[in-house]
Scaffold this motif. Structure first.
Motif, short mmCIF file in Angstrom:
data_model
loop_
_atom_site.label_atom_id
_atom_site.label_comp_id
_atom_site.label_asym_id
_atom_site.label_seq_id
_atom_site.Cartn_x
_atom_site.Cartn_y
_atom_site.Cartn_z
N THR A 86 1.39 -1.22 0.11
CA THR A 86 0.03 -0.05 -0.01
C THR A 86 0.95 1.21 -0.12
O THR A 86 1.84 1.10 0.15
CB THR A 86 -1.11 0.11 1.29
OG1 THR A 86 -0.75 0.09 2.60
CG2 THR A 86 -1.66 -1.31 1.59
N ALA A 87 0.43 2.20 -0.12
CA ALA A 87 1.02 4.00 0.48
C ALA A 87 2.19 3.37 1.19
O ALA A 87 3.23 4.45 1.45
CB ALA A 87 0.36 5.07 0.24
N ASP A 88 1.49 2.93 2.55
CA ASP A 88 2.62 3.30 3.62
C ASP A 88 3.41 1.61 3.88
O ASP A 88 3.55 1.72 5.45
CB ASP A 88 2.09 4.05 4.54
CG ASP A 88 0.77 3.88 4.97
OD1 ASP A 88 0.21 2.81 4.14
OD2 ASP A 88 0.46 4.05 5.88
N ASP A 89 2.88 0.38 3.71
CA ASP A 89 2.97 -0.47 4.07
C ASP A 89 3.42 -1.43 3.01
O ASP A 89 3.27 -1.40 1.71
CB ASP A 89 1.92 -0.74 4.96
CG ASP A 89 2.38 -2.43 6.15
OD1 ASP A 89 3.46 -2.34 6.35
OD2 ASP A 89 1.26 -3.08 5.75
N VAL A 90 4.30 -3.07 3.88
CA VAL A 90 4.59 -3.50 2.30
C VAL A 90 4.50 -5.17 3.43
O VAL A 90 4.83 -5.08 4.60
CB VAL A 90 5.86 -3.83 2.16
CG1 VAL A 90 6.37 -5.53 1.17
CG2 VAL A 90 6.44 -2.90 1.02
N GLY A 91 3.10 -5.64 2.28
CA GLY A 91 3.12 -7.51 3.58
C GLY A 91 2.32 -8.24 2.90
O GLY A 91 0.92 -7.51 2.06
#
Length: 180
Positions: A86-91
């Motif tokens: 997402t714009a502010d997360d990776v997982g």
């Protein structure tokens, strides 16, 4: 239902994977695996087999490496970073159910011995190193092969340790060329 137990990093990952497939799962709770968690994973590994599905980031890769040392015959599934961000997360918790199902349809086993089939010259010849967009190309080819992303050195290692054949390599390159 998937026979093996899927090992993920956290509870949010369990919820997301549960939206994609019917499977039993164990959360590692991050890199600091407790003795109790390791024993749960070991039991699943010995009885049913495990699939390691960690986040496509640095901490996720370190967890995958640790689990690979503990459980050398584990299966591996990779969701590409581009499909788990997402714009502010990776997982994994950010991946779509379709991306998770796709990753679980291309399982790999990490071979302890290097096949020696691929070298850095193969990456260079295919434009996967030495060009401005090589990183992007490696990500696409890694996704097609089900081995995830890596820098050029890591990528050669993955090709040689995940049992990739020349035929699979050629197909993945061709598919990525056709996709742009």
């Amino acid at each position: 239902m998937i026979k093996q137990v899927i090992v993920v990093e956290g509870k949010s990952d369990i919820a997301r994977v549960g939206m994609a497939v019917d499977a039993d799962m164990i959360a590692t709770g991050g890199f600091a695996l407790t003795k109790k968690t390791v024993e749960k994973i070991r039991y699943a590994y010995e009885k049913r087999g495990i699939i390691i599905l960690t986040d496509p980031d640095g901490p996720g890769e370190r967890i995958r490496q640790r689990l690979s040392r503990l459980f050398p015959k584990a299966l591996h599934a990779f969701v590409p970073k581009s499909e788990a961000s997402t714009a502010d997360d990776v997982g994994i918790e950010d991946a779509s159910p379709e991306a998770i199902r796709k990753a679980l349809s291309t399982l790999r086993i990490l071979y302890q011995e290097d096949s020696g089939l691929f070298s850095s010259s193969d990456l260079f010849a295919a434009g996967l190193s030495g060009e401005a967009d090589s990183s992007e190309k490696r990500a696409r080819v890694g996704a097609a092969l089900g081995i995830g992303y890596g820098n050029a050195k890591q990528f050669v290692k993955r090709l040689n340790h995940y049992g990739i054949t020349r035929e699979e390599w050629d197909r993945a390159l061709q598919m990525c060329r056709e996709d742009g």
